[in-house]
Design an enzyme around this catalytic site. Sequence first.
Site, mmCIF file in Angstrom:
data_model
loop_
_atom_site.group_PDB
_atom_site.id
_atom_site.type_symbol
_atom_site.label_atom_id
_atom_site.label_comp_id
_atom_site.label_asym_id
_atom_site.label_seq_id
_atom_site.Cartn_x
_atom_site.Cartn_y
_atom_site.Cartn_z
ATOM 1 N N HIS A 14 0.847 -1.191 0.000
ATOM 2 C CA HIS A 14 0.000 0.000 0.000
ATOM 3 C C HIS A 14 0.877 1.234 0.000
ATOM 4 C CE1 HIS A 14 -0.286 0.946 4.610
ATOM 5 N NE2 HIS A 14 0.861 0.383 4.332
ATOM 6 N N CYS A 33 6.235 6.044 3.932
ATOM 7 C CA CYS A 33 4.989 5.339 3.601
ATOM 8 C C CYS A 33 4.261 5.981 2.417
ATOM 9 C CB CYS A 33 4.073 5.264 4.817
ATOM 10 S SG CYS A 33 4.750 4.259 6.145
ATOM 11 N N HIS A 39 4.976 0.211 -0.732
ATOM 12 C CA HIS A 39 5.746 -0.580 0.215
ATOM 13 C C HIS A 39 4.826 -1.674 0.738
ATOM 14 C CE1 HIS A 39 3.641 2.166 2.954
ATOM 15 N NE2 HIS A 39 3.843 1.279 3.908
ATOM 16 N N HIS A 41 3.852 -5.053 3.648
ATOM 17 C CA HIS A 41 3.863 -5.538 5.020
ATOM 18 C C HIS A 41 3.446 -7.001 5.055
ATOM 19 C CE1 HIS A 41 4.294 -1.529 6.760
ATOM 20 N NE2 HIS A 41 3.378 -1.117 5.890
ATOM 21 N N ASP A 79 -4.662 -10.666 0.128
ATOM 22 C CA ASP A 79 -3.347 -11.288 0.132
ATOM 23 C C ASP A 79 -2.635 -11.103 -1.207
ATOM 24 O OD1 ASP A 79 -1.220 -12.789 1.273
ATOM 25 O OD2 ASP A 79 -1.947 -14.607 0.279
ATOM 26 N N HIS A 80 -1.399 -10.620 -1.120
ATOM 27 C CA HIS A 80 -0.568 -10.337 -2.290
ATOM 28 C C HIS A 80 -1.255 -9.356 -3.251
ATOM 29 C CE1 HIS A 80 1.699 -13.701 -0.689
ATOM 30 N NE2 HIS A 80 2.727 -13.202 -1.361
ATOM 31 N N GLU A 128 0.511 -4.516 11.543
ATOM 32 C CA GLU A 128 1.185 -4.105 10.313
ATOM 33 C C GLU A 128 2.666 -4.493 10.382
ATOM 34 O OE1 GLU A 128 0.809 -0.170 7.677
ATOM 35 O OE2 GLU A 128 1.821 0.177 9.587
#
Length: 139
Positions: A14, A33, A39, A41, A79-80, A128
């Site tokens: 995100h 960020c 970037h 997590h 996810d991903h 996070e």
Amino acid sequence: MMYVSRKEHFNAAHKLYNPKWSKEQNVKVFGPCANDNWHGHNFDLITTVKGWPDDETGFVIDLKQLSTLIRREIIDKVDHKNLNMDVPFMEGKLASCENLIIEFWNILEPLIPTIAADAKLHSLKLYETPRNYVEYFGS
């Protein structure tokens, strides 16, 4: 009252960026960020359900069914993925953990009784990083 929790994991990218602000303001507020190239997590989502154990099963909620629900309704959709670009329920929202967990709540809260009629969603906790998390108890 008894509280039962299930932890699920997902990876996502995100960027924290307010389009109403200049790039300089975004960098000042969000730091790295706000990186143009995103970037990522390794998130952990802990879902806690409250209730009393069922007389026949001894469960507040069947954790296997809860896991299946969380995976189907949340994990498979994030996810991903890029939370800013690939997740319909985040469209038009700043992809902060605070906004993300509210959306997760809105999805899961009405579905918990479909697994255990007397159970209620108590809280969600979204990590996070190992040191940064947000916890939500509904509105």
